[in-house]
Design a protein around this motif. Structure first.
Motif, PDB file in Angstrom:
ATOM      1  N   UNK A  30      -2.690  15.603   6.350  1.00  0.00           N
ATOM      2  CA  UNK A  30      -2.652  16.828   5.603  1.00  0.00           C
ATOM      3  C   UNK A  30      -1.746  17.132   4.378  1.00  0.00           C
ATOM      4  N   UNK A  31      -1.183  15.625   3.837  1.00  0.00           N
ATOM      5  CA  UNK A  31      -0.624  15.490   2.601  1.00  0.00           C
ATOM      6  C   UNK A  31      -1.214  14.468   1.343  1.00  0.00           C
ATOM      7  N   UNK A  69       4.215  20.242  -4.019  1.00  0.00           N
ATOM      8  CA  UNK A  69       3.505  21.589  -3.581  1.00  0.00           C
ATOM      9  C   UNK A  69       4.432  22.270  -2.769  1.00  0.00           C
ATOM     10  N   UNK A  70       4.107  21.586  -1.632  1.00  0.00           N
ATOM     11  CA  UNK A  70       4.440  21.868  -0.388  1.00  0.00           C
ATOM     12  C   UNK A  70       6.029  22.174  -0.072  1.00  0.00           C
ATOM     13  N   UNK A  71       6.936  21.430  -0.745  1.00  0.00           N
ATOM     14  CA  UNK A  71       8.332  21.394  -0.963  1.00  0.00           C
ATOM     15  C   UNK A  71       8.162  23.057  -1.996  1.00  0.00           C
ATOM     16  N   UNK A  95       5.803  25.016   2.393  1.00  0.00           N
ATOM     17  CA  UNK A  95       5.098  24.701   2.901  1.00  0.00           C
ATOM     18  C   UNK A  95       4.127  25.985   2.910  1.00  0.00           C
ATOM     19  N   UNK A 110       1.702  26.042   0.471  1.00  0.00           N
ATOM     20  CA  UNK A 110       1.089  25.631  -0.280  1.00  0.00           C
ATOM     21  C   UNK A 110       0.420  23.941  -0.241  1.00  0.00           C
ATOM     22  N   UNK A 141      -5.413  19.550  -7.042  1.00  0.00           N
ATOM     23  CA  UNK A 141      -4.423  20.203  -6.690  1.00  0.00           C
ATOM     24  C   UNK A 141      -4.982  21.569  -6.484  1.00  0.00           C
ATOM     25  N   UNK A 193       6.718  12.576  -1.928  1.00  0.00           N
ATOM     26  CA  UNK A 193       5.630  13.827  -1.890  1.00  0.00           C
ATOM     27  C   UNK A 193       4.336  13.275  -1.185  1.00  0.00           C
ATOM     28  N   UNK A 194       4.602  11.855  -1.750  1.00  0.00           N
ATOM     29  CA  UNK A 194       2.799  11.783  -1.301  1.00  0.00           C
ATOM     30  C   UNK A 194       2.895  10.552  -1.247  1.00  0.00           C
ATOM     31  N   UNK A 195       1.911  10.156  -0.471  1.00  0.00           N
ATOM     32  CA  UNK A 195       1.657   8.610   0.936  1.00  0.00           C
ATOM     33  C   UNK A 195       0.740   7.354  -0.031  1.00  0.00           C
TER      34      UNK A 195
END
Lengths: 344, 332
Positions: free
Chosen positions: B171-172, B107-109, B113, B115, B74, B148-150
């Motif tokens: 990007x995720x 982290x994005x949330x 955005x 990081x 991370x 938030x993960x795929x």
């Protein structure tokens, strides 16, 4: 282990200070700025204009001394929730911090030229991440460093160990700063660990460990400065234990009378980092009450302007809940977004 | 066009190794790490030869600590790298759950955005190869429950290569689970060179109109086998490989159900709260009117994956159990 000190409990220098007069004045201003933020934040919380807030009263020097060694657009800061003082000294705008403690998304993202990750709420997860951020600087050919903060209680978590070990093994340019403030909410340090000094653990990772008087700005600043220089030279991480005390409650929701006596608190108040630094400057003939008054006025004005900025921030919209989950909005978030748009 | 490319016959591990090689070659930000990933090339040899080729800065061993691996990754990602971490077995992911649940997908949330974590976590999963205790877990539903993960699970060498390259470009954060049973159990032609396959798309791997079988990863070959047996009796089953669990391609699932009117969901993880429950719920919410029979799940039993290999095959769904479920939906 020896505790690094430059000032006695009242602020009289114990030896020659490794900073210029202007630097010392700059350090004092930063302490006062942090203290003012903390006092205002607690007041705002009482007025219902801030959410739950974790005060840092008494710990200003332990945070400011480290942040003064870092460049916001180059180095990195990974603070836990008690490090608003480190954050604002590092370069986070005050209005962003206010918004952040209002749980307003507008406060969550640091500006592009401030490499600060939003305050960590879980305990110790930031340590392995900071090791990664620091190691990445070397892989990217930069001479930047990362500083990560944690409390005495946090050192009991597994991630504290894993992160320090990773940082050590990879020689990551990292400062791990433990603010030993005596309390993990209600649990005192002696119930948290059997070692006398947290910095002793550095030996277990094969890295330098330093104990510093966390209420002595000059000492913290110099210890951090040396650790930053070591890291920039490629000599790896340093574990810094700053001995300090949590004068205030754990958060604005906490009642410390349930678990501790105020006697110890008053004892620590006599070693207040700001009073000590002010005395130090006065002793060296670098400060007078006129300058103090000017500083107070300037800080009040700055805070008022920043608060006004925060108050102007637009209200978060309901559909922002499902934004920034992925880079590109996915079908499930899109469906929720459309619904929430319709509700508002 | 990928279809026109030269191909070579590879197994899944070889295809994954090739994808990692191409990613390292193409993007200097890509770094590969995990336990035994460097010198040894991974316990399954997925990174075989890559440290020798790209050096210890880009392909490296880490201390034996999964939370450290994910947390470190991370950090690398936030600072601008493209980390690809290997967790030796999906059943060893659990020490990292704090990093995964609290940070990886958030982290994005939580930084709006500022990081982001363009990181891939690869892990071998699933049973059928007589591994020791803890080595055969299928924790995809736990991962799919993290915002938030795929979550991507390939079922063939060609798909594995293209999907892994897409995951590394994404990007995720992406969990990339690789069925251990398929690592060397399947060989197939794989297009040469760099190509990506889209995440978030399910695909119909066999067309039919009697009933739909929804599956992914190691269960795809089981469902295809069941479909072959059924075809001998004149029953044409449709097999849909979900491939990406998050984000889920609900449209392809619903289109198949609207066509066949019958749905069997197959997964090897424990049945209760498994990912198939999500598939069944979506079908019930969106296509109930098309259903001719109840949706039936075929899954691992509600017990730990058995650490005693003599009866292991009773746990993992096979063609026989899939066909029993098909009979149920056809005779309803």
């Amino acid at each position: 282990m020896e505790t690094v000190r430059y000032l006695d409990d009242t602020g009289i220098p114990l030896r020659e200070l490794p900073f210029s007069p202007e630097e010392l004045r700059q350090g004092y201003r930063a302490l006062r700025r942090a203290r003012l933020f903390d006092e205002k934040a607690v007041l705002l919380q009482r007025q219902g204009r801030l959410g739950v807030y974790p005060p840092f009263r008494g710990q200003e020097a332990a945070q400011v001394g480290v942040a003064l060694c870092l460049k916001a657009d180059h180095d990195w800061l990974l603070p836990s929730y008690r490090e608003s003082a480190a954050a604002l000294t590092f370069g986070m705008p005050i209005h962003k911090l206010i918004l952040s403690w209002r749980a307003d998304p507008a406060g969550w993202g640091a500006p592009p030229d401030v490499n600060m990750v939003q305050f960590y709420i879980p305990i110790a997860t930031q340590i392995p991440q900071a090791a990664g951020v620091a190691h990445a600087q070397r892989l990217l050919g930069k001479n930047a460093v990362a500083a990560v903060f944690i409390g005495d209680g946090g050192t009991s978590e597994g991630d504290f160990h894993e992160g320090l070990n990773f940082a050590a093994v990879f020689g990551a340019p990292l400062l791990v700063v433990v603010q030993n403030n005596g309390w993990a909410i209600s649990v005192p340090t002696h119930k948290q660990m059997k070692v006398e000094r947290i910095a002793q653990r550095a030996q277990g990772y094969g890295i330098p460990g330093v104990v510093v008087d966390g209420n002595d700005l000059v000492a913290v600043w110099n210890v951090a400065k040396e650790a930053v220089e070591r890291a920039r030279r490629g000599e790896g991480p340093t574990l810094i234990e700053a001995l300090t005390y949590r004068i205030a409650p754990h958060t604005t929701s906490d009642d410390p009378s349930r678990y501790r006596s105020e006697e110890t608190t008053r004892e620590w108040e006599r070693r207040d980092p700001i009073a000590r630094m002010k005395n130090c400057l006065a002793h060296l003939g670098l400060w007078d009450e006129e300058e103090e008054a000017r500083l107070s006025e300037a800080l009040e004005a700055e805070f008022a302007a920043e608060l006004a900025l925060a108050d102007q921030a637009r209200e978060p919209k309901p559909w922002e809940i499902v934004e920034q989950v992925y880079a590109e909005m996915q079908p499930d978030q899109k469906a929720a977004w459309v619904y929430l748009r319709g509700e508002a | 066009m990928i279809a026109e490319r030269q191909t070579r016959v590879l197994n899944n591990v070889q295809a994954i190794n090739e994808a990692l090689d191409l990613a390292l070659e193409r993007d200097p930000r890509v770094v590969l790490f995990g336990e035994d990933v460097g010198t040894m090339g991974g316990v399954f040899r997925a990174s075989d030869g890559l440290q020798q080729k790209y050096g210890e800065q880009r392909v490296f061993d880490t201390p034996l600590a999964e939370s450290g691996i994910v947390g470190f990754g991370i950090g690398l990602a936030m600072a601008g790298l493209r980390p690809v971490a290997e967790i030796q077995f999906a059943g060893f992911l659990y020490p990292a759950l704090d990093q995964i649940l609290s940070h990886l997908g958030r982290m994005r949330h939580r930084t709006r955005g500022r990081f982001t974590i363009p990181m891939v976590v690869r892990a071998p999963y699933g049973g059928g190869v007589k591994t020791p205790e803890q080595h055969a877990d299928s924790p995809e539903a736990i991962l799919a429950h993290v915002p938030g993960v795929k979550v991507v699970i390939p079922s063939s060498p060609e798909r594995a290569k293209g999907l892994l390259l897409a995951a590394i470009e994404d990007p995720d954060p992406v969990f990339f689970l690789e069925a251990i049973k398929l690592y060397r159990g399947v060989k197939a032609p794989v297009p040469e060179g760099y190509y990506t396959l889209p995440l978030g798309k399910a695909r119909v791997v066999r067309e039919g109109n009697a009933a739909s079988l929804f599956c992914y990863g190691g269960m795809v070959e089981v469902c295809l086998k069941a479909a072959e047996v059924a075809a001998r009796e004149g029953v044409e089953l449709e097999v849909v490989d979900l491939e990406t669990l998050v984000p889920l391609d609900t449209e392809t699932i619903l289109a198949s159900v609207r066509k066949t009117g019958r749905a069997v969901v197959v997964y090897e993880a424990m049945r209760t709260c498994g990912f198939g429950a999500e598939v069944a719920a979506r079908i019930a919410e969106e296509a109930l009117d098309y259903l001719q029979a109840p949706i039936v799940r075929v899954a691992g039993w509600d017990a730990p994956y058995p650490p005693f290999s003599a009866v292991e095959h009773y746990y993992r769904p096979d063609a026989k159990r899939v066909l029993e479920a098909v009979r149920r939906v056809l005779t309803h």
